[in-house]
Enzyme design. Structure first.
Site, short mmCIF file in Angstrom:
data_model
loop_
_atom_site.label_atom_id
_atom_site.label_comp_id
_atom_site.label_asym_id
_atom_site.label_seq_id
_atom_site.Cartn_x
_atom_site.Cartn_y
_atom_site.Cartn_z
N HIS A 140 85.80 -83.16 -39.73
CA HIS A 140 85.59 -82.41 -38.49
C HIS A 140 84.39 -82.92 -37.71
O HIS A 140 83.30 -82.36 -37.79
CB HIS A 140 85.43 -80.92 -38.81
CG HIS A 140 85.03 -80.06 -37.67
ND1 HIS A 140 85.54 -80.23 -36.39
CD2 HIS A 140 84.17 -79.00 -37.60
CE1 HIS A 140 85.00 -79.32 -35.59
NE2 HIS A 140 84.17 -78.57 -36.30
N CYS A 153 82.70 -76.74 -31.37
CA CYS A 153 83.87 -77.30 -32.04
C CYS A 153 85.11 -77.34 -31.15
O CYS A 153 86.06 -78.07 -31.45
CB CYS A 153 84.18 -76.50 -33.30
SG CYS A 153 82.77 -76.33 -34.42
N CYS A 165 88.05 -71.88 -33.48
CA CYS A 165 86.79 -71.16 -33.38
C CYS A 165 85.69 -72.16 -33.04
O CYS A 165 85.87 -73.36 -33.19
CB CYS A 165 86.47 -70.46 -34.70
SG CYS A 165 86.21 -71.61 -36.07
#
Length: 432
Positions: free
Chosen positions: A384, A91, A419
């Site tokens: 996302h 990510c 994260c």
């Protein structure tokens, strides 16, 4: 040795983010990344220009796509002499690409570059069964027809079952959501608090669109002009009705489809340059990339840490190096893989025991002003695409600082915290 130079963030572009299997179902990573890069090229008049480099990447990538950054750059309008390469750090991919490009600018190796990322959950790679893969490789090594026939006789119907990609951690077999369920139970994060943060993510995103914040950041693509996950009509009443998504056996799960990020398709890119290059081209950086810090946690050992807690370690090191406290920021961009993960990180920074025993600090980092966090929407609301979110955050944060400076007449500061799968985290400081 050349002096370290400032890293200017000039601006960015992205395509609207789309939920998996909606508008971008037929778009490839290269298609989407090309559109984002072209958005930057068009916005800053870079057609035919040779840049120092383009760095981007994707998490879900076909084996045939060896260097999607190069392929997209070749179709973006940039000079074919612009080098490009892929990076993958889950990510945090496109925040890390920005750190890499920025570091080369700071060292004087290049003057300008584009950082970005992309991911398609709709066009995810599907592999053959592992036993079939090994049989095919052995068949290819066969020297004679009889050898190949013997190998083909080993083929079984069960080998024809494809291998579907997932987001499970290899060392634990658990999904990121299952790991986050463990975290929120450990930190005693309530379902209500998670839903409230998710609601704020949507509302802040909707308000940003209404105020025109994204007008010059988005490039229409695939029939979309805005992120299609964003819900103007969501509410606490609607969120509370959703069932647990990951803890399906105990009956005590608190992560739902409403307070977690959806699987998403999209791409984003950002232009970074030296102060001199920007001045020569008549551009004023919206912000400066000041510093960055990465961290990793042991999430599978005898005393495992929460999978998504690495930013809790990276931020205090970053603050100490820059002589700052957690409260010395005008804005906070904390990636919302899950609303619960954000709340765990904030709780860790507020905990005297955790800061002392885990982080080695003499005192807790303290609280932040939540009204300054993800003010233009977060990943839960906007979506996302794994590789694209870092560049999305970076471009939005830089623009927000430029608006803050124009409104107040003073410079501001933003903390970025992301994260990532594998127990990783990347953080950065922007000033402008």
């Amino acid at each position: 040795m050349k002096p370290v130079r400032r890293i200017g963030i000039l601006g960015g572009a992205r395509i609207p983010f789309a939920r998996q299997n909606t508008q971008y179902v037929d778009a490839s990573n290269i298609d989407m990344l090309t559109a984002a890069l072209k958005g930057v090229v068009d916005r800053f008049g870079l057609n035919g220009e040779r840049l120092g480099e383009v760095a981007a990447g994707a998490v879900l990538k076909h084996s045939r796509d060896a260097n999607i950054s190069r392929e997209a750059a070749l179709s973006s309008g940039l000079s074919p002499q612009t080098p490009a390469y892929d990076v993958q750090q889950a990510c945090a991919t496109s925040l890390q690409t920005a750190v890499l490009v920025g570091s080369k600018i700071a060292l004087g190796q290049i003057e300008v570059g584009i950082a970005g990322g992309v991911d398609s959950a709709s066009d995810a790679p599907i592999a053959v069964n592992e036993k079939l893969r090994k049989l095919i490789l052995a068949l290819n090594r066969g020297k004679t027809t009889s050898e190949r026939v013997r190998m083909l006789m080993q083929l079984r119907p069960s080998m024809l079952k494809p291998s579907i990609p997932n987001v499970n951690e290899r060392r634990t077999g658990l999904s990121m959501g299952e790991h986050c369920e463990q975290m929120v139970k450990q930190w005693k994060i309530s379902r209500e608090a998670q839903d409230a943060l998710a609601l704020a993510s949507h509302r802040n995103g909707v308000r940003a669109y209404e105020q025109g914040f994204y007008d010059d950041l988005l490039v229409p693509f695939g029939g979309l002009k805005r992120d299609n996950n964003l819900r103007a009509d969501t509410s606490m009443e609607k969120l509370v009705k959703l069932k647990p998504a990951f803890d399906l056996t105990s009956g005590h799960g608190t992560l739902t489809a409403g307070n977690s990020t959806p699987l998403t398709d999209g791409a984003a890119a950002v232009l970074l340059a030296s102060e001199a290059w920007a001045a020569d081209r008549g551009h004023s950086p919206q912000a400066w990339l000041v510093d960055a810090e990465s961290a990793a946690v042991d999430f599978f050992g005898p005393k495992p840490e929460g999978l998504l807690m690495a930013p809790a370690y990276a931020v205090p090191r970053l603050l100490a190096r820059n002589g700052l406290t957690l409260q010395d920021f005008d804005f906070y961009e904390i990636h919302e893989a899950f609303a619960g993960q954000v709340l765990c990180t904030l709780a860790a920074w507020e905990s005297a025991d955790y800061c002392r025993n885990a982080l080695g600090l003499g005192a807790p980092l303290g609280t932040i002003d939540r009204t300054r966090m993800n003010v233009n929407g977060g990943s839960v609301g906007l979506g996302h695409p794994f590789g694209a979110t870092g560049a999305r955050i970076l471009a939005s944060a830089a623009k927000q600082l430029s608006l803050h400076r124009a409104k107040t007449g003073t410079s501001g500061r933003t903390l970025i915290s992301m994260c990532a799968a594998g127990g990783l985290g990347v953080t950065a400081i922007l000033e402008g």
